[in-house]
Design a protein around this motif. Structure first.
Motif, PDB file in Angstrom:
ATOM      1  N   ILE A  94       0.824  -1.209   0.000  1.00 50.98           N
ATOM      2  CA  ILE A  94       0.000   0.000   0.000  1.00 50.98           C
ATOM      3  C   ILE A  94       0.858   1.259   0.000  1.00 50.98           C
ATOM      4  N   GLY A  95       2.135   1.094  -0.318  1.00 48.54           N
ATOM      5  CA  GLY A  95       2.996   2.250  -0.514  1.00 48.54           C
ATOM      6  C   GLY A  95       3.650   2.800   0.734  1.00 48.54           C
ATOM      7  N   LEU A  96       3.711   2.031   1.782  1.00 52.13           N
ATOM      8  CA  LEU A  96       4.357   2.485   3.008  1.00 52.13           C
ATOM      9  C   LEU A  96       5.663   1.713   3.179  1.00 52.13           C
ATOM     10  N   ASN A 116       9.470  -3.312  16.318  1.00 49.55           N
ATOM     11  CA  ASN A 116       9.253  -1.896  16.025  1.00 49.55           C
ATOM     12  C   ASN A 116       9.111  -1.736  14.528  1.00 49.55           C
ATOM     13  N   LEU A 117       8.295  -0.785  14.107  1.00 41.56           N
ATOM     14  CA  LEU A 117       8.204  -0.417  12.700  1.00 41.56           C
ATOM     15  C   LEU A 117       8.947   0.901  12.521  1.00 41.56           C
ATOM     16  N   ILE A 118       9.815   0.953  11.531  1.00 42.61           N
ATOM     17  CA  ILE A 118      10.599   2.147  11.265  1.00 42.61           C
ATOM     18  C   ILE A 118      10.229   2.647   9.872  1.00 42.61           C
ATOM     19  N   PHE A 119       9.652   3.852   9.830  1.00 41.32           N
ATOM     20  CA  PHE A 119       9.258   4.465   8.572  1.00 41.32           C
ATOM     21  C   PHE A 119      10.209   5.602   8.260  1.00 41.32           C
ATOM     22  N   GLU A 120      10.711   5.621   7.041  1.00 44.65           N
ATOM     23  CA  GLU A 120      11.499   6.760   6.583  1.00 44.65           C
ATOM     24  C   GLU A 120      10.572   7.594   5.715  1.00 44.65           C
TER      25      GLU A 120
END
Length: 195
Positions: A94-96, A116-120
């Motif tokens: 979904i583009g994340l 943990n989820l790490i989003f840049e």
């Protein structure tokens, strides 16, 4: 009743009507292989294709590309369901773009079976509306024993530095009303002192 009918002579009116309707099914202008392909399926039929493909997390507000990508990724997610790979695949569909940091890869190690989820992200970061979507996707793909510990958003600024120079030769330059240069970082004024 026609000569090519397979119904018995004592068929009811309902059975005869059903036969008449299904006899024209070949005239329907929809090619079935296009309906079952996420790339060519008509937009209005995507929710039914998603249901048939067992897409667990679905949002009617997603873009067309996100919906088609979620349907495409569904088989891969279900193959790895209950693993961190399924979580990554579902969020990437979904583009994340996401990195998953399991408890044993954390420094210091976290509680067992947590991650943990790490989003840049760019300057905009993650919106609060997106967090509910993220949690729904994660819950549908993760192992039941694993628990999301933290969502970490790393904001990355992608900007090219700009440099300017000026040179002058053979002239004497006099500067009046000279002021020491200052640098402004996030509305914090930092005076520049010469070494």
């Amino acid at each position: 009743m026609s000569d090519t009918s397979l119904l018995p002579k004592n068929a009811s009116d309902y059975e005869l009507a059903l036969e008449a309707v299904t006899a024209r099914i070949g005239e329907v202008p929809v090619v079935m292989r296009e309906v079952w392909n996420p790339d060519t399926c008509p937009y209005a039929l995507l929710p039914w294709l998603a249901s048939a493909a067992s897409v667990d997390a679905w949002d009617a507000n997603w873009t067309d590309a996100q919906k088609r990508a979620a349907i495409k990724a569904s088989l891969g997610v279900h193959r790895r369901k209950g693993s961190i790979g399924a979580v990554k695949r579902a969020l990437n569909a979904i583009g994340l773009g996401v990195k998953v940091q399991e408890w044993f890869n954390q420094d210091p190690p976290g509680d067992p079976y947590t991650f943990n989820l790490i989003f840049e992200t760019d300057q905009t970061g993650i919106r609060f509306e997106d967090i509910d979507k993220i949690l729904a996707v994660v819950d549908s793909a993760k192992s039941l024993r694993s628990h999301l510990n933290e969502i970490i958003s790393i904001v990355i600024s992608r900007n090219q530095p700009a440099f300017a120079t000026a040179s002058n030769s053979g002239h004497e330059v006099t500067v009046n009303q000279y002021a020491d240069p200052i640098v402004v970082i996030n509305e914090l004024v930092v005076p520049v002192t010469e070494a």
